[in-house]
Design a protein around this motif. Structure first.
Motif, PDB file in Angstrom:
ATOM      1  N   ASP A 132       0.814  -1.217   0.000  1.00  0.00           N
ATOM      2  CA  ASP A 132       0.000   0.000   0.000  1.00  0.00           C
ATOM      3  C   ASP A 132       0.845   1.263   0.000  1.00  0.00           C
ATOM      4  OD1 ASP A 132      -2.315  -1.474  -0.044  1.00  0.00           O
ATOM      5  OD2 ASP A 132      -2.642  -1.394   2.114  1.00  0.00           O
ATOM      6  N   ASN A 133       2.077   1.173  -0.483  1.00  0.00           N
ATOM      7  CA  ASN A 133       2.942   2.352  -0.532  1.00  0.00           C
ATOM      8  C   ASN A 133       3.703   2.407  -1.858  1.00  0.00           C
ATOM      9  OD1 ASN A 133       4.019   4.725   0.577  1.00  0.00           O
ATOM     10  ND2 ASN A 133       5.835   3.655   1.303  1.00  0.00           N
ATOM     11  N   GLY A 167      -7.303  -1.237  -2.437  1.00  0.00           N
ATOM     12  CA  GLY A 167      -8.235  -0.471  -1.635  1.00  0.00           C
ATOM     13  C   GLY A 167      -9.597  -0.402  -2.282  1.00  0.00           C
ATOM     14  N   ILE A 168     -10.452   0.417  -1.698  1.00  0.00           N
ATOM     15  CA  ILE A 168     -11.802   0.644  -2.202  1.00  0.00           C
ATOM     16  C   ILE A 168     -11.927   2.106  -2.590  1.00  0.00           C
ATOM     17  CG2 ILE A 168     -14.260   0.612  -1.665  1.00  0.00           C
ATOM     18  CD1 ILE A 168     -13.102  -2.149  -1.782  1.00  0.00           C
ATOM     19  N   VAL A 178      -7.772  -1.417   3.161  1.00  0.00           N
ATOM     20  CA  VAL A 178      -8.336  -2.735   2.884  1.00  0.00           C
ATOM     21  C   VAL A 178      -7.290  -3.588   2.164  1.00  0.00           C
ATOM     22  CG1 VAL A 178     -10.168  -3.964   1.670  1.00  0.00           C
ATOM     23  CG2 VAL A 178     -10.630  -1.742   2.713  1.00  0.00           C
ATOM     24  N   ASP A 179      -7.136  -4.846   2.575  1.00  0.00           N
ATOM     25  CA  ASP A 179      -6.215  -5.774   1.920  1.00  0.00           C
ATOM     26  C   ASP A 179      -6.994  -6.987   1.435  1.00  0.00           C
ATOM     27  OD1 ASP A 179      -3.952  -4.222   2.412  1.00  0.00           O
ATOM     28  OD2 ASP A 179      -3.631  -5.131   4.374  1.00  0.00           O
ATOM     29  N   ILE A 180      -6.778  -7.376   0.175  1.00  0.00           N
ATOM     30  CA  ILE A 180      -7.419  -8.574  -0.354  1.00  0.00           C
ATOM     31  C   ILE A 180      -6.343  -9.589  -0.721  1.00  0.00           C
ATOM     32  CG2 ILE A 180      -9.324  -7.180  -1.252  1.00  0.00           C
ATOM     33  CD1 ILE A 180      -8.300  -7.798  -4.059  1.00  0.00           C
ATOM     34  N   PRO A 342      -8.002  -4.968  10.847  1.00  0.00           N
ATOM     35  CA  PRO A 342      -8.605  -5.662   9.696  1.00  0.00           C
ATOM     36  C   PRO A 342     -10.100  -5.930   9.841  1.00  0.00           C
ATOM     37  CG  PRO A 342      -6.485  -6.640  10.254  1.00  0.00           C
ATOM     38  CD  PRO A 342      -6.797  -5.662  11.341  1.00  0.00           C
ATOM     39  N   PHE A 343     -10.561  -6.318  11.032  1.00  0.00           N
ATOM     40  CA  PHE A 343     -11.973  -6.655  11.174  1.00  0.00           C
ATOM     41  C   PHE A 343     -12.873  -5.492  10.786  1.00  0.00           C
ATOM     42  CE2 PHE A 343     -15.846  -6.484  13.716  1.00  0.00           C
ATOM     43  CZ  PHE A 343     -16.443  -7.686  13.379  1.00  0.00           C
TER      44      PHE A 343
END
Length: 849
Positions: A132-133, A167-168, A178-180, A342-343
């Motif tokens: 994410d960077n 992300g979203i 968000v991580d998928i 995360p939750f």
């Protein structure tokens, strides 16, 4: 729990072009940038080639591929091809500087994407970056609007090494927390670089089936060329919004739906030492605690491709990376920190709204939590329930102190102690969110939140929406009502005149050293900052409205909002109550031109006023600023303006009256001042290895809110000169190593007595070394000059995928030449406040049915 059952019942009710066969060019071939010239319809004022206005059919994978970063298998020759990109920044739909192609295909379980980016090998900017960077260096990205509703899309990015950023995206911006779970690899070769990606459909929320379409767009970012941004579709800056301007893909007819269960058990072992106040030897003595284990589990079950059930039992929410330090001196209102757990990040976009009526960080330490969220047809929904252990979880030190307080209270009933009925009690949360789409880009929603704790009840509900009034104008609104039963501060409450009410409040309310709801006639007790509280029912209202008009070279924005005196959102984030505001913004911009020294310029004008619910003006602000984009990724901003601040005694404490001649302020109970301010900011990334920025600002007649007169002990706010400065520097000596340093300075000197009210210095140093994409070590040191405090962390981490991770670390916190927090005595040299050794491990088990 009845309220939870009702909310849960409501949520369940809510549930009620032909494939392009062309293959890409050979890896080593030289391609000239091109832009299609075929006649086509228009979107706004931009001409789009006809072939890009039709949905692109994604072919099914003919034979297996290996995700190794090199799309050289025979199967890739049958993929749908997206090429002929436009430079949308700094150019204005001009030819891209370097050619890019994206290939897409699928099978029953995965979407496969390959990016091919031609470039000069030695000029590519890429490092083994943190997840994410990667958007600060060369990267590619795509948007998947999996509901085809033009309101929400996954944004997935990758750098030349395949490091992910996910992300979203909603029209309010992108959330990259968000991580998928997906697989990606990248390679750099002589001709340029390429990335291969495999995205399991079970990692996404989506609609699929015969004839279903997804919104789609792909882009490439070339950092060294003034942050050049190239995308498959042209950008019409005269049309508001992003997702509405994307293309369509179809053909995903054979996606195999799988119900997926994800189980992530975690264990944390920690050993902590800290100073304690309740000690027989000396207050502030350092005591080591025994090793503390914490075992938890989080679960996720996909009921349908678009509906997910999440649950957490005693979840381990230890933050491996703490919040960055900020200047807290002279702050009147709370500071917002982003969620990292995360939750709470799953489906977080559903719970967003203009008034921020849900702020998940208010749920500090849940014993359990459950969440149901998703979308069915045009209706999005989310239901969350949690039991938070934090409010009643007193530390051993706090319990000992409270027992000692009870003994003192026998001799003096005015002594205020923590109430035993709060000990080991949990606060309960219930959140319900429903949103209904209508028209092309419109929606209307309902929000309800509930929080309870012994003698604290709060319920909020209301409506919000987003309307697109024209291609260039949008509007958002929200109106909510709240009702609370709790202690409310009343600066005008007279216990000597309201004996019956004071008696009913006696056991519930009151803060400070003395319980000021008791009849107290001694002015010396009233004027030491004690507050009067009433246990009562309070009803409030909050509202928000905006209009946003956008064109390429001009635009404006108007907003209005407010929260009444007794508005409370215990599940949300509220900076201030008893306030209303009006704000207007206008901009003029030049067209982008990548060949000019000044690539793009913008001039902004803005102004606003704030007033309370009695109609009294509390502040006003008028300013203008300009920003320009220059060559070598250089950005410059300068601002000047004037503002007006007005504060009232009752905002900070007791208000004087005929029976109480002394209030909170020394002297005049109302203070006001006109201020002048100016600032300048510079950011530049001249090379792959270096980026930096500088900020300088000053405020003439800035209010010092929390100065206390040494003779009387009364608060005496007054104007002064505030000066702010900050600088940051990021150096990447090698691809795996990054070092960043930042320094923030803020100082305020009063006009009347030349006393320096605060002088804040915050220094942060961070270094990260990646041995591989997933194995790293990180060191961090933060210094807060106001508190003379040092906080450090050493961490080793292994994070091969979301949910699976291993960390081992050490946190330390010390003061140097500071004061004992319990006795106030000066302590020369270094004194440790706390330290923690910890090991944390979690593993993602994933089973599909």
């Amino acid at each position: 729990m009845k309220k939870f059952a009702l909310l849960f019942a409501i949520s369940i009710f809510v549930l009620g072009a032909k494939a392009q066969e062309a293959s890409g060019p050979d890896a080593g071939s030289v391609i000239k940038p091109s832009v299609p010239t075929a006649a086509a319809p228009k979107a706004g004022g931009v001409v789009i080639p006809a072939e890009k206005t039709r949905p692109v059919t994604i072919p099914k994978l003919a034979s297996p591929v290996v995700i190794d970063g090199r799309p050289d298998e025979e199967a890739w020759k049958t993929a749908a091809v997206f090429k002929d990109f436009y430079q949308t920044y700094p150019g204005d739909n001009t030819p891209a500087s370097k050619p890019t192609e994206v290939w897409v295909m699928y099978d029953e379980k995965n979407l496969y994407v390959a990016f091919k980016c031609w470039d000069e090998k030695d000029k590519i900017r890429a490092t083994i970056a943190k997840r994410d960077n990667v958007f600060s260096e060369d990267n590619v990205r795509m948007w998947l609007d999996t509901y085809n509703d033009q309101r929400r899309a996954y944004v997935l990015g990758f750098n030349p090494f395949g490091v992910q950023q996910d992300g979203i995206y909603t029209e309010g911006g992108a959330d990259f927390s968000v991580d998928i779970v997906m697989d990606s690899k990248g390679v750099i070769e002589d001709w340029g670089w390429s990335v291969e990606v495999s995205i399991p459909f079970k990692s996404l929320r989506y609609t699929a089936g015969k004839g279903k379409m997804w919104g789609f767009n792909v882009a490439r970012n070339i950092d060294r060329l003034n942050d050049e941004f190239n995308q498959w579709l042209p950008e019409d800056r005269n049309v508001s919004g992003l997702l509405i301007k994307h293309g369509k893909i179809t053909g995903l007819d054979d996606v195999k739906y799988e119900r997926t269960l994800e189980v992530v058990p975690s264990i944390t072992l920690s050993e902590t030492g800290s100073r304690v106040q309740a000690n027989e030897i000396a207050a502030g003595r350092f005591v080591n605690q025994p090793i503390k284990p914490q075992i938890g589990v989080t679960l996720k079950y996909t009921l349908t491709p678009s509906i997910t059930l999440d649950a957490a039992i005693n979840p381990d929410f230890a933050e491996i990376e703490a919040d960055a330090p900020v200047v807290t001196a002279n702050q009147r209102f709370p500071i917002f920190f982003q969620e990292k757990r995360p939750f709470f990040l799953e489906g977080a976009d559903i719970f967003n709204s203009p008034l921020q009526v849900f702020y998940s960080r208010n749920i500090v330490d849940p014993d359990f939590a459950v969440k149901l969220s998703g979308k069915t047809g045009p209706t999005s929904f989310g239901f969350l329930a949690a039991s938070d252990n934090a409010p009643g979880n007193y530390s051993p030190d706090e319990r000992t102190l409270n027992a000692q307080c009870r003994i003192r209270q026998i001799a003096d009933p005015r002594v205020q102690c923590s109430r035993d009925e709060f000990l080991d009690k949990n606060s309960l949360f219930g959140i319900l969110r429903v949103k209904r789409d209508f028209g092309a880009e419109n929606n209307i929603g309902f929000f309800a939140t509930y929080r309870s704790f012994p003698e604290q009840k709060n319920l909020l509900s209301g409506f919000d929406g987003r309307i697109k009034l024209s291609p260039k104008m949008t509007s958002q609104f929200q109106v909510v009502g709240t009702t609370s039963k709790r202690c409310f501060f009343d600066p005008e409450f007279e216990p000597t005149l309201n004996l019956g009410q004071a008696a009913s409040n006696r056991a519930i309310c009151g803060t400070g050293t003395y319980n000021t709801t008791l009849p107290i006639t001694d002015p010396s007790l009233i004027n030491v900052g004690s507050t009067y509280n009433q246990y009562r029912v309070g009803n409030g209202i909050g509202y928000y409205f905006n209009l946003d008009y956008t064109e390429e070279t001009k635009g404006w924005f108007f907003e209005a909002g407010g929260r009444s005196k007794f508005y409370r959102a215990d599940s949300g984030f509220t900076r201030q109550t008893n306030t209303n505001f009006l704000f207007f913004f206008h901009r003029n911009s030049t067209k982008s031109d990548s060949k000019r020294k000044i690539i793009r310029g913008q001039w902004n004008k803005m102004g606003g006023v704030n007033y309370d619910w009695n109609g009294r003006l509390t502040s006003a602000n008028f300013q203008t600023n300009g920003n320009i984009s220059l060559q070598r990724s250089t950005f410059l901003n300068a601002a000047i303006g004037t503002s007006y601040d007005r504060i009232f005694e009752e905002e900070f404490g007791l208000k004087r009256s005929s029976t109480r001649p002394l209030g909170t302020f020394l002297g005049d109970p109302t203070r006001s001042t006109w201020q002048r301010f100016a600032s300048v900011n510079l950011d530049q990334s001249p090379t792959k290895r270096l980026s930096y920025g500088v900020f300088l600002g000053t405020i003439i007649n800035a209010f010092d809110f929390f100065y206390y007169d040494p003779a009387t002990g009364l608060q005496n706010p007054g104007p002064g000169v505030q000066r702010d400065a900050s600088i940051y520097l990021t150096v990447k000596p090698t691809d795996p190593l990054a070092i960043s340093v930042s320094y923030n300075k803020s100082r305020l000197t009063r006009n009347d007595n030349r006393i320096r009210s605060f002088d804040s210095d915050i220094v942060s140093v961070r270094s990260t070394y990646y041995f591989t994409r997933f194995l790293f070590t990180r060191f961090r040191l933060d210094f807060d000059g106001t508190e003379k405090n040092y906080a450090g962390q050493a961490l080793v981490g292994y994070t091969p995928s979301p949910g699976t991770a291993f960390y081992a670390g050490y946190n330390d916190n010390l003061n140097r030449n500071g004061f004992n927090p319990f006795t106030g005595q000066y302590e020369p040299g270094f004194e440790r406040n706390s330290r923690t050794f910890f090991i944390r491990a979690s593993y993602l088990f994933r089973k599909s049915f």
